[in-house]
Design a protein around this motif. Structure first.
Motif, short mmCIF file in Angstrom:
data_model
loop_
_atom_site.label_atom_id
_atom_site.label_comp_id
_atom_site.label_asym_id
_atom_site.label_seq_id
_atom_site.Cartn_x
_atom_site.Cartn_y
_atom_site.Cartn_z
N GLY A 96 0.83 -1.17 -0.23
CA GLY A 96 -0.51 -0.13 0.05
C GLY A 96 0.67 1.24 0.12
O GLY A 96 2.27 1.53 0.02
N SER A 97 -0.06 1.83 0.22
CA SER A 97 1.03 3.36 0.18
C SER A 97 0.67 4.22 1.75
O SER A 97 -0.59 4.21 2.01
CB SER A 97 0.18 4.50 -0.95
OG SER A 97 0.72 4.23 -2.12
N TYR A 98 2.12 5.09 1.80
CA TYR A 98 1.59 5.37 3.31
C TYR A 98 2.60 6.98 2.71
O TYR A 98 4.05 7.03 2.68
CB TYR A 98 2.87 4.62 4.11
CG TYR A 98 2.24 3.22 4.59
CD1 TYR A 98 1.22 2.94 5.44
CD2 TYR A 98 2.41 2.63 3.51
CE1 TYR A 98 1.01 1.29 5.86
CE2 TYR A 98 2.08 1.08 3.40
CZ TYR A 98 1.24 0.69 4.29
OH TYR A 98 0.65 -0.11 4.58
N ARG A 99 2.38 7.84 3.10
CA ARG A 99 2.78 9.62 3.72
C ARG A 99 2.87 9.64 4.28
O ARG A 99 2.21 10.03 5.28
CB ARG A 99 1.38 10.51 3.19
CG ARG A 99 1.93 11.96 2.81
CD ARG A 99 1.11 12.92 2.08
NE ARG A 99 0.96 12.24 0.36
CZ ARG A 99 1.22 12.03 -0.54
NH1 ARG A 99 2.18 12.78 -0.52
NH2 ARG A 99 1.03 12.00 -2.13
N THR A 108 4.59 21.88 1.34
CA THR A 108 5.95 20.89 0.43
C THR A 108 6.11 20.39 0.70
O THR A 108 6.99 19.50 0.17
CB THR A 108 6.67 22.29 -0.03
OG1 THR A 108 7.82 23.15 1.86
CG2 THR A 108 6.47 23.91 -0.41
N GLY A 109 6.58 19.67 2.12
CA GLY A 109 7.32 18.79 2.78
C GLY A 109 6.14 17.60 2.51
O GLY A 109 6.35 16.92 3.35
N SER A 110 6.67 16.18 1.53
CA SER A 110 5.65 15.23 1.85
C SER A 110 6.28 14.38 0.91
O SER A 110 7.37 14.68 -0.12
CB SER A 110 4.40 15.31 1.44
OG SER A 110 4.00 15.80 0.61
N MET A 111 6.46 12.63 1.19
CA MET A 111 6.71 11.44 0.51
C MET A 111 6.35 10.56 0.68
O MET A 111 5.37 10.29 1.24
CB MET A 111 8.10 11.29 0.97
CG MET A 111 8.51 9.78 0.95
SD MET A 111 10.58 9.02 1.76
CE MET A 111 9.53 8.88 3.23
N LEU A 112 5.69 10.25 -0.12
CA LEU A 112 5.08 9.51 -0.85
C LEU A 112 5.83 7.53 -0.66
O LEU A 112 6.78 7.59 -1.00
CB LEU A 112 3.89 8.83 -2.28
CG LEU A 112 3.09 8.09 -1.58
CD1 LEU A 112 1.54 8.04 -1.16
CD2 LEU A 112 2.35 7.74 -3.58
N LEU A 113 5.37 6.73 0.81
CA LEU A 113 6.12 5.15 0.18
C LEU A 113 5.30 4.44 0.02
O LEU A 113 4.05 4.41 1.02
CB LEU A 113 6.74 5.07 2.46
CG LEU A 113 7.15 3.88 2.34
CD1 LEU A 113 8.68 4.38 3.95
CD2 LEU A 113 6.66 3.26 3.22
N ILE A 114 6.22 3.82 -0.64
CA ILE A 114 5.44 2.61 -1.41
C ILE A 114 5.26 0.99 -1.15
O ILE A 114 6.59 0.72 -1.25
CB ILE A 114 4.63 2.74 -2.79
CG1 ILE A 114 4.47 4.18 -3.16
CG2 ILE A 114 3.57 1.81 -3.44
CD1 ILE A 114 4.53 5.08 -5.00
#
Length: 116
Positions: A96-99, A108-114
């Motif tokens: 799944g996806s985890y933000r 502006t500071g985000s990362m999508l961990l898949i």
């Protein structure tokens, strides 16, 4: 000797039962990835990781202001001063996806961990 034997057996059962006596298999099951905070951004902005294994995210703040790296659903929260480094360990994830966000630079500071 007969009094010591039950204690030795108990220690041996705990040792192997808790995984202390099993070589370095836990190290083989931990995947390490680097995340850098710079200029209000988390890099990479998209990170693909294996599902079902423990993750270690090494964090580096290359910016001039503090950052707060977090995902509250996963109970991950780490504050880093400028030019500081640290890490977080994340339990094995389901696909799944985890933000993740930098709470101090939320726009502006985000990362999508898949996890795949």
């Amino acid at each position: 000797m007969s009094r010591i034997l039950p204690h030795l057996l108990l220690v041996a059962m705990l040792w192997f039962g808790l995984g202390w006596g099993v070589g370095s298999s836990s190290a083989a099951e931990t995947a390490t990835f680097e995340v850098v905070a710079r200029d209000g951004r988390l890099l990479p902005e998209r990170l693909e990781v294996p599902a079902g294994v423990k993750l270690k995210l090494t964090l580096r703040n290359e910016g001039k202001t503090p950052v707060e790296f977090e995902n509250l659903d996963l109970r991950v929260e780490k504050v880093l001063a400028p030019n500081a480094a640290s890490f977080v360990v994340i339990h094995p994830l389901k696909p799944g996806s985890y933000r993740f966000v930098d709470e101090f630079h939320a726009e502006t500071g985000s990362m999508l961990l898949i996890a795949k």
